[in-house]
Enzyme design. Structure first.
Site, PDB file in Angstrom:
ATOM      1  N   LYS A  13      20.071  51.071  -5.269  1.00  0.00           N
ATOM      2  CA  LYS A  13      18.749  50.187  -4.724  1.00  0.00           C
ATOM      3  C   LYS A  13      19.833  50.820  -2.801  1.00  0.00           C
ATOM      4  O   LYS A  13      18.930  51.100  -2.330  1.00  0.00           O
ATOM      5  CB  LYS A  13      18.628  48.905  -4.605  1.00  0.00           C
ATOM      6  CG  LYS A  13      18.161  48.200  -5.892  1.00  0.00           C
ATOM      7  CD  LYS A  13      17.183  46.801  -5.674  1.00  0.00           C
ATOM      8  CE  LYS A  13      18.085  45.963  -5.207  1.00  0.00           C
ATOM      9  NZ  LYS A  13      19.343  45.408  -6.659  1.00  0.00           N
ATOM     10  N   ARG A  88      12.180  38.764  -3.881  1.00  0.00           N
ATOM     11  CA  ARG A  88      12.464  39.040  -4.758  1.00  0.00           C
ATOM     12  C   ARG A  88      13.090  37.634  -5.644  1.00  0.00           C
ATOM     13  O   ARG A  88      12.969  37.340  -6.730  1.00  0.00           O
ATOM     14  CB  ARG A  88      14.014  38.283  -4.508  1.00  0.00           C
ATOM     15  CG  ARG A  88      15.336  39.472  -4.640  1.00  0.00           C
ATOM     16  CD  ARG A  88      17.059  38.532  -4.060  1.00  0.00           C
ATOM     17  NE  ARG A  88      18.005  38.967  -4.609  1.00  0.00           N
ATOM     18  CZ  ARG A  88      18.296  40.826  -4.746  1.00  0.00           C
ATOM     19  NH1 ARG A  88      18.737  41.258  -3.333  1.00  0.00           N
ATOM     20  NH2 ARG A  88      19.518  41.206  -4.555  1.00  0.00           N
ATOM     21  N   ARG A 127      33.233  48.280  -7.579  1.00  0.00           N
ATOM     22  CA  ARG A 127      33.001  48.592  -5.921  1.00  0.00           C
ATOM     23  C   ARG A 127      34.010  47.172  -5.552  1.00  0.00           C
ATOM     24  O   ARG A 127      34.182  46.564  -4.056  1.00  0.00           O
ATOM     25  CB  ARG A 127      31.417  47.927  -5.975  1.00  0.00           C
ATOM     26  CG  ARG A 127      30.673  47.876  -4.248  1.00  0.00           C
ATOM     27  CD  ARG A 127      29.406  47.858  -4.524  1.00  0.00           C
ATOM     28  NE  ARG A 127      28.687  46.875  -4.452  1.00  0.00           N
ATOM     29  CZ  ARG A 127      27.276  46.568  -5.095  1.00  0.00           C
ATOM     30  NH1 ARG A 127      26.207  47.077  -4.646  1.00  0.00           N
ATOM     31  NH2 ARG A 127      26.648  45.061  -5.458  1.00  0.00           N
ATOM     32  N   ARG A 133      33.526  43.497  -1.446  1.00  0.00           N
ATOM     33  CA  ARG A 133      32.384  42.219  -1.012  1.00  0.00           C
ATOM     34  C   ARG A 133      32.606  41.362  -1.900  1.00  0.00           C
ATOM     35  O   ARG A 133      33.431  40.559  -3.399  1.00  0.00           O
ATOM     36  CB  ARG A 133      30.960  42.990  -2.049  1.00  0.00           C
ATOM     37  CG  ARG A 133      30.764  43.583  -0.738  1.00  0.00           C
ATOM     38  CD  ARG A 133      28.791  44.243  -1.683  1.00  0.00           C
ATOM     39  NE  ARG A 133      28.310  43.432  -2.185  1.00  0.00           N
ATOM     40  CZ  ARG A 133      26.586  43.494  -2.611  1.00  0.00           C
ATOM     41  NH1 ARG A 133      26.329  44.575  -2.341  1.00  0.00           N
ATOM     42  NH2 ARG A 133      26.496  42.600  -3.527  1.00  0.00           N
ATOM     43  N   ARG A 144      24.435  36.808 -11.115  1.00  0.00           N
ATOM     44  CA  ARG A 144      23.523  37.206 -10.654  1.00  0.00           C
ATOM     45  C   ARG A 144      22.357  37.779 -10.933  1.00  0.00           C
ATOM     46  O   ARG A 144      21.346  38.062 -11.330  1.00  0.00           O
ATOM     47  CB  ARG A 144      23.136  38.398  -8.992  1.00  0.00           C
ATOM     48  CG  ARG A 144      24.031  37.493  -7.986  1.00  0.00           C
ATOM     49  CD  ARG A 144      25.410  38.108  -7.053  1.00  0.00           C
ATOM     50  NE  ARG A 144      25.076  39.885  -6.737  1.00  0.00           N
ATOM     51  CZ  ARG A 144      26.028  40.623  -6.761  1.00  0.00           C
ATOM     52  NH1 ARG A 144      27.329  41.426  -6.960  1.00  0.00           N
ATOM     53  NH2 ARG A 144      25.674  41.993  -5.885  1.00  0.00           N
TER      54      ARG A 144
END
Ligand code: ADP
Length: 191
Positions: A13, A88, A127, A133, A144
């Site tokens: 996104k 969300r 990632r 992160r 998540r």
């Protein structure tokens, strides 16, 4: 132009939001980025949310709304925006509806990026190595995903019923996906 981009964690996104924002000359506003910046800068907001984020849960609606509304009132957002990662929850949809109505605005479209779940889990693990992160470890990622299905899946139906949803296949290279998104938007919006 007022747009939303939705999709499961890791669907890309943020990357697509930046491209679309640039294309239409509107700010791409990411709640995830705002929250991460607050954590990095150790602001009071950051201190409050860092644990929630590192565990893969959602920041409470009230706090999220405060941040978003404040951001939407900034000068660069007056003429339009693309929201990435907000709303969300059903509560956030209602709050956004109210905010839009108060200003006589409406949403032009909601982009839904679809993706193969196992493929994006692998992508996020990669990632994690590159960006570091704190919410990109396997346990948090699975959480998540679960929170996403539970809290955010229903929003696709809401926007679908309103005739706003544009589904785009999010698998492929960044360029392939952005070409699909921009083509779908241009077809829908006529420009
Ligand atoms: P991704 O979609 O890749 O998981 P984001 O950068 O959009 O990542 O969001 C990262 C985290 O920030 C989320 O897992 C959640 O904890 C928090 N967050 C972001 N946006 C919201 C929101 N609208 N409501 C509640 N929590 C949010």
């Amino acid at each position: 132009m007022r747009l939303l981009i939705m999709g499961p964690p890791g669907a890309g996104k943020g990357t697509q939001a930046a491209i679309i924002g640039e294309h239409y000359n509107i700010p791409a506003i990411s709640t995830g980025n705002i929250f991460r910046l607050a954590i990095t800068n150790r602001t009071p907001l950051g201190e409050r949310i860092k644990r929630i984020i590192s565990e893969g849960g959602y920041v409470p609606d009230r706090l999220t709304l405060q941040i978003v509304i404040q951001r939407l009132e900034e000068e660069d957002a007056k003429g339009g925006w693309l929201l990435d990662g907000f709303p969300r929850t059903v509560g956030q949809v209602k709050a956004l509806d109210k905010e839009l109505e108060a200003h006589g605005f409406h949403l032009d479209a909601v982009i839904s990026l679809t993706a193969d779940e196992e493929a994006i889990i692998q992508r996020m693990l990669k990632r994690a190595e590159i960006e570091g992160r704190p919410d990109d470890n396997e346990e948090t990622i699975r959480n998540r995903m679960e929170v996403y299905h539970d809290q955010t899946d229903p929003l696709l139906e809401v926007y679908g019923e309103r005739g706003l949803l544009i589904e785009v296949d999010g698998m492929g290279t960044v360029e392939e996906v952005s070409a699909r998104v921009l083509a779908a938007l241009s077809e829908r919006l006529g420009h």
